[in-house]
Design a protein around this motif. Structure first.
Motif, PDB file in Angstrom:
ATOM      1  N   HIS A  88       0.764  -1.220   0.110  1.00  0.00           N
ATOM      2  CA  HIS A  88       0.124   0.080  -0.040  1.00  0.00           C
ATOM      3  C   HIS A  88       0.921   1.244   0.059  1.00  0.00           C
ATOM      4  O   HIS A  88       1.501   1.501   0.862  1.00  0.00           O
ATOM      5  CB  HIS A  88      -0.833   0.038   0.964  1.00  0.00           C
ATOM      6  CG  HIS A  88      -1.592  -1.251   1.277  1.00  0.00           C
ATOM      7  ND1 HIS A  88      -2.695  -1.719   0.525  1.00  0.00           N
ATOM      8  CD2 HIS A  88      -1.338  -2.258   2.021  1.00  0.00           C
ATOM      9  CE1 HIS A  88      -3.164  -2.920   0.704  1.00  0.00           C
ATOM     10  NE2 HIS A  88      -2.630  -3.268   1.790  1.00  0.00           N
ATOM     11  N   TYR A  89       0.982   1.834  -1.107  1.00  0.00           N
ATOM     12  CA  TYR A  89       1.919   2.787  -1.260  1.00  0.00           C
ATOM     13  C   TYR A  89       1.521   4.015  -2.032  1.00  0.00           C
ATOM     14  O   TYR A  89       0.716   3.956  -3.123  1.00  0.00           O
ATOM     15  CB  TYR A  89       3.027   2.098  -2.383  1.00  0.00           C
ATOM     16  CG  TYR A  89       4.175   2.931  -2.558  1.00  0.00           C
ATOM     17  CD1 TYR A  89       4.959   3.022  -1.668  1.00  0.00           C
ATOM     18  CD2 TYR A  89       4.350   3.339  -4.100  1.00  0.00           C
ATOM     19  CE1 TYR A  89       6.481   3.798  -1.977  1.00  0.00           C
ATOM     20  CE2 TYR A  89       5.724   3.863  -4.428  1.00  0.00           C
ATOM     21  CZ  TYR A  89       6.621   4.217  -3.370  1.00  0.00           C
ATOM     22  OH  TYR A  89       7.768   4.822  -3.631  1.00  0.00           O
ATOM     23  N   LEU A  90       1.839   5.335  -1.293  1.00  0.00           N
ATOM     24  CA  LEU A  90       1.456   6.465  -2.240  1.00  0.00           C
ATOM     25  C   LEU A  90       2.688   6.642  -3.370  1.00  0.00           C
ATOM     26  O   LEU A  90       3.881   6.908  -2.974  1.00  0.00           O
ATOM     27  CB  LEU A  90       1.626   7.672  -1.331  1.00  0.00           C
ATOM     28  CG  LEU A  90       1.638   9.140  -2.136  1.00  0.00           C
ATOM     29  CD1 LEU A  90       0.068   9.421  -2.772  1.00  0.00           C
ATOM     30  CD2 LEU A  90       1.536  10.085  -0.847  1.00  0.00           C
ATOM     31  N   GLU A 123      -2.776  -0.923   7.717  1.00  0.00           N
ATOM     32  CA  GLU A 123      -2.328  -0.025   8.904  1.00  0.00           C
ATOM     33  C   GLU A 123      -1.482   0.889   8.566  1.00  0.00           C
ATOM     34  O   GLU A 123      -1.172   1.684   9.518  1.00  0.00           O
ATOM     35  CB  GLU A 123      -1.798  -1.170   9.765  1.00  0.00           C
ATOM     36  CG  GLU A 123      -2.886  -2.247  10.360  1.00  0.00           C
ATOM     37  CD  GLU A 123      -2.175  -3.204  11.256  1.00  0.00           C
ATOM     38  OE1 GLU A 123      -1.112  -3.393  11.705  1.00  0.00           O
ATOM     39  OE2 GLU A 123      -3.054  -4.218  11.343  1.00  0.00           O
ATOM     40  N   VAL A 124      -0.644   0.837   7.386  1.00  0.00           N
ATOM     41  CA  VAL A 124       0.373   1.759   7.170  1.00  0.00           C
ATOM     42  C   VAL A 124       0.265   2.071   5.916  1.00  0.00           C
ATOM     43  O   VAL A 124       0.164   1.225   4.970  1.00  0.00           O
ATOM     44  CB  VAL A 124       1.759   1.273   7.375  1.00  0.00           C
ATOM     45  CG1 VAL A 124       3.075   2.282   7.171  1.00  0.00           C
ATOM     46  CG2 VAL A 124       1.919   0.862   9.224  1.00  0.00           C
ATOM     47  N   LEU A 125       0.768   3.570   5.663  1.00  0.00           N
ATOM     48  CA  LEU A 125       0.871   4.101   4.347  1.00  0.00           C
ATOM     49  C   LEU A 125       2.283   4.277   3.965  1.00  0.00           C
ATOM     50  O   LEU A 125       2.911   5.015   4.918  1.00  0.00           O
ATOM     51  CB  LEU A 125       0.160   5.258   3.984  1.00  0.00           C
ATOM     52  CG  LEU A 125      -0.033   6.012   2.759  1.00  0.00           C
ATOM     53  CD1 LEU A 125      -0.251   4.968   1.583  1.00  0.00           C
ATOM     54  CD2 LEU A 125      -0.740   7.218   2.613  1.00  0.00           C
ATOM     55  N   THR A 126       3.000   3.970   2.923  1.00  0.00           N
ATOM     56  CA  THR A 126       4.245   4.227   2.653  1.00  0.00           C
ATOM     57  C   THR A 126       4.523   5.174   1.567  1.00  0.00           C
ATOM     58  O   THR A 126       3.699   5.195   0.642  1.00  0.00           O
ATOM     59  CB  THR A 126       5.089   2.688   2.375  1.00  0.00           C
ATOM     60  OG1 THR A 126       4.926   1.997   3.586  1.00  0.00           O
ATOM     61  CG2 THR A 126       6.443   3.176   2.096  1.00  0.00           C
ATOM     62  N   VAL A 127       5.401   5.870   1.606  1.00  0.00           N
ATOM     63  CA  VAL A 127       6.003   6.891   0.446  1.00  0.00           C
ATOM     64  C   VAL A 127       7.595   6.886   0.343  1.00  0.00           C
ATOM     65  O   VAL A 127       7.894   6.770   1.534  1.00  0.00           O
ATOM     66  CB  VAL A 127       5.347   8.345   0.604  1.00  0.00           C
ATOM     67  CG1 VAL A 127       5.912   9.230   1.854  1.00  0.00           C
ATOM     68  CG2 VAL A 127       5.723   9.210  -0.655  1.00  0.00           C
ATOM     69  N   HIS A 128       8.111   7.002  -0.729  1.00  0.00           N
ATOM     70  CA  HIS A 128       9.310   7.303  -1.013  1.00  0.00           C
ATOM     71  C   HIS A 128       9.598   8.639  -1.597  1.00  0.00           C
ATOM     72  O   HIS A 128       9.020   9.003  -2.392  1.00  0.00           O
ATOM     73  CB  HIS A 128      10.187   6.332  -1.899  1.00  0.00           C
ATOM     74  CG  HIS A 128       9.911   4.726  -1.341  1.00  0.00           C
ATOM     75  ND1 HIS A 128       9.962   3.653  -2.135  1.00  0.00           N
ATOM     76  CD2 HIS A 128      10.059   4.372   0.030  1.00  0.00           C
ATOM     77  CE1 HIS A 128      10.041   2.499  -1.426  1.00  0.00           C
ATOM     78  NE2 HIS A 128       9.886   3.042  -0.152  1.00  0.00           N
TER      79      HIS A 128
END
Length: 166
Positions: A88-90, A123-128
């Motif tokens: 789950h990734y922006l 539960e968590v949203l990730t971005v780089h």
């Protein structure tokens, strides 16, 4: 999806995310970040090409609207098929240079967070994000993302626990 934005002297606005369609593709592809930000955010056209090259990422692409005006673009990866990648990734967030500093980025994040909160088990949203002058890292940190200590393909990884997000 809609969220309110405090748009710096312009009064509150309702920001919406609309699925990218052929009818608004040309307007979306005309969106540009400010000079110096190009190295951190790819164009809409490049983003769509990248999504097509990674069909297992289940990319969702939305045009950010202020009323009927396209002001940005956002792309997420949802339910990525490859276990080596974040599920789950922006993936992309672009606010057109003419509309930056007016709350559209924060309102867009509010909508993306709401989308993922409604997904069971997320539960968590990730971005780089890349580092350097003009980097969006400070924007993400102001929103509540925290650095994980990981660097992926030269970009800093940040995560937002969805249980504690705004």
């Amino acid at each position: 999806m809609a969220a309110r934005s405090q748009t710096g002297g312009y009064g509150p606005r309702v920001v919406t995310l609309r699925p990218l369609s052929e009818s608004d593709r040309q307007a979306a592809e005309a969106l540009r970040v400010a000079p110096g930000q190009e190295r951190f955010v790819s164009s809409v056209e490049e983003s769509l090409r990248e999504a097509a090259e990674h069909p297992g990422a289940h990319a969702l692409c939305w045009v950010v609207h202020d009323g009927e005006t396209p002001v940005g673009f956002v792309m997420i990866a949802d339910e990525v098929d490859n276990p080596d990648y974040v599920p789950h990734y922006l993936w992309k967030l672009l606010i057109d240079e003419r509309h930056q500093g007016r709350g559209f980025g924060t309102a867009t994040l509010d909508l993306v967070v709401a989308y993922f909160r409604d997904r069971p088990g997320v539960e968590v949203l990730t971005v780089h994000a890349g580092q350097g002058d003009g980097s969006p890292i400070a924007f993400y940190e102001r929103y509540g993302f925290e650095r994980t200590g990981q660097v992926v393909d030269g970009e800093v990884e940040l995560q937002l626990p969805l249980t504690s997000a705004r």
